[in-house]
Design a protein around this motif. Structure first.
Motif, PDB file in Angstrom:
ATOM      1  N   ARG A  24       0.876  -1.171   0.000  1.00  0.00           N
ATOM      2  CA  ARG A  24       0.000   0.000   0.000  1.00  0.00           C
ATOM      3  C   ARG A  24       0.912   1.220   0.000  1.00  0.00           C
ATOM      4  O   ARG A  24       1.647   1.469   0.961  1.00  0.00           O
ATOM      5  N   LEU A  25       0.877   1.972  -1.079  1.00  0.00           N
ATOM      6  CA  LEU A  25       1.837   3.056  -1.277  1.00  0.00           C
ATOM      7  C   LEU A  25       1.685   4.192  -0.269  1.00  0.00           C
ATOM      8  O   LEU A  25       2.678   4.802   0.109  1.00  0.00           O
ATOM      9  N   ASP A  26       0.467   4.450   0.194  1.00  0.00           N
ATOM     10  CA  ASP A  26       0.296   5.575   1.111  1.00  0.00           C
ATOM     11  C   ASP A  26       0.823   5.297   2.513  1.00  0.00           C
ATOM     12  O   ASP A  26       1.179   6.214   3.244  1.00  0.00           O
ATOM     13  N   SER A  27       0.902   4.032   2.898  1.00  0.00           N
ATOM     14  CA  SER A  27       1.363   3.708   4.254  1.00  0.00           C
ATOM     15  C   SER A  27       2.636   2.858   4.273  1.00  0.00           C
ATOM     16  O   SER A  27       3.285   2.752   5.308  1.00  0.00           O
ATOM     17  N   GLY A  28       2.946   2.230   3.162  1.00  0.00           N
ATOM     18  CA  GLY A  28       4.097   1.323   3.112  1.00  0.00           C
ATOM     19  C   GLY A  28       3.800  -0.069   3.655  1.00  0.00           C
ATOM     20  O   GLY A  28       4.659  -0.940   3.626  1.00  0.00           O
ATOM     21  N   ALA A  29       2.582  -0.285   4.158  1.00  0.00           N
ATOM     22  CA  ALA A  29       2.204  -1.612   4.644  1.00  0.00           C
ATOM     23  C   ALA A  29       2.219  -2.599   3.474  1.00  0.00           C
ATOM     24  O   ALA A  29       1.888  -2.235   2.341  1.00  0.00           O
ATOM     25  N   GLU A  98      -7.404  -6.477   0.654  1.00  0.00           N
ATOM     26  CA  GLU A  98      -8.376  -6.275   1.721  1.00  0.00           C
ATOM     27  C   GLU A  98      -7.715  -6.288   3.097  1.00  0.00           C
ATOM     28  O   GLU A  98      -8.109  -5.537   3.986  1.00  0.00           O
ATOM     29  N   SER A  99      -6.660  -7.104   3.266  1.00  0.00           N
ATOM     30  CA  SER A  99      -5.964  -7.118   4.562  1.00  0.00           C
ATOM     31  C   SER A  99      -5.221  -5.805   4.812  1.00  0.00           C
ATOM     32  O   SER A  99      -4.897  -5.483   5.958  1.00  0.00           O
ATOM     33  N   LEU A 100      -4.979  -5.048   3.748  1.00  0.00           N
ATOM     34  CA  LEU A 100      -4.331  -3.736   3.870  1.00  0.00           C
ATOM     35  C   LEU A 100      -5.355  -2.615   4.009  1.00  0.00           C
ATOM     36  O   LEU A 100      -5.005  -1.434   3.948  1.00  0.00           O
ATOM     37  N   GLY A 101      -6.621  -2.990   4.175  1.00  0.00           N
ATOM     38  CA  GLY A 101      -7.655  -2.007   4.439  1.00  0.00           C
ATOM     39  C   GLY A 101      -8.302  -1.380   3.221  1.00  0.00           C
ATOM     40  O   GLY A 101      -8.946  -0.336   3.323  1.00  0.00           O
ATOM     41  N   VAL A 102      -8.176  -2.016   2.084  1.00  0.00           N
ATOM     42  CA  VAL A 102      -8.786  -1.504   0.853  1.00  0.00           C
ATOM     43  C   VAL A 102      -9.826  -2.515   0.394  1.00  0.00           C
ATOM     44  O   VAL A 102      -9.516  -3.692   0.213  1.00  0.00           O
ATOM     45  N   ARG A 103     -11.052  -2.047   0.201  1.00  0.00           N
ATOM     46  CA  ARG A 103     -12.096  -2.935  -0.315  1.00  0.00           C
ATOM     47  C   ARG A 103     -11.815  -3.234  -1.786  1.00  0.00           C
ATOM     48  O   ARG A 103     -11.547  -2.324  -2.568  1.00  0.00           O
TER      49      ARG A 103
END
Length: 111
Positions: A24-29, A98-103
Motif C-alpha cells: 500500500r503506497l500511502d502507508s508502506g504496509a 483487503e488485509s491492507l484495508g482496501v475494499r
C-alpha cells in the motif's frame, strides 16, 4: 532448454510457485506470500514436444508452458489456483488488498 524441460515434465506432476508482494503506497504496509499450484502434465511424445516448442510459445513464458495458449491442452489437471499458473493469483491479491484495508470493489473502474 524448453525441449529438455518438457521431456522432464511429461507424464508427471509438478508444483508451480509464484511469489507475490502487495504494498500500500500511502502507508508502506505490505503483504507477501508464495502461492503454490500443482500441475499434472500430459505424457507427450518427443514429436509433440518438439512441435510445441517449435511454435515459440514455451520460449516466452516461465516454466516453458502455458494454460491459456497453445500449451493449454497439455496440462491435464490443476490443483489450486489456476490464475496463479497464468502469473498472478487473483484470490491472493484480493485477500492481500483487503488485509491492507482496501475494499476490492473500490478498485473497480466505475466510469
Amino acid at each position: 532448454e524448453a525441449v529438455a524441460r518438457w521431456r522432464a515434465m511429461r507424464g508427471r506432476t509438478g508444483v508451480l510457485r509464484t511469489g507475490h508482494y502487495v504494498v500500500r503506497l500511502d502507508s508502506g504496509a505490505s503483504v507477501t506470500s508464495v502461492v503454490s499450484t500443482t500441475v499434472r502434465f500430459a505424457d507427450l511424445d518427443d514429436a509433440m514436444i518438439e512441435a510445441y516448442v517449435g511454435t515459440g510459445e514455451p520460449l516466452r513464458v516461465a516454466g516453458a508452458f502455458t494454460i491459456d495458449g497453445i500449451g493449454g491442452p497439455f496440462v491435464e489437471e490443476l490443483e489450486g489456483d489456476h490464475t496463479n499458473v497464468v502469473g498472478l493469483s487473483l484470490p491472493f491479491v484480493r485477500s492481500a488488498v483487503e488485509s491492507l484495508g482496501v475494499r476490492w470493489t473500490d478498485l473497480w473502474n466505475r466510469a
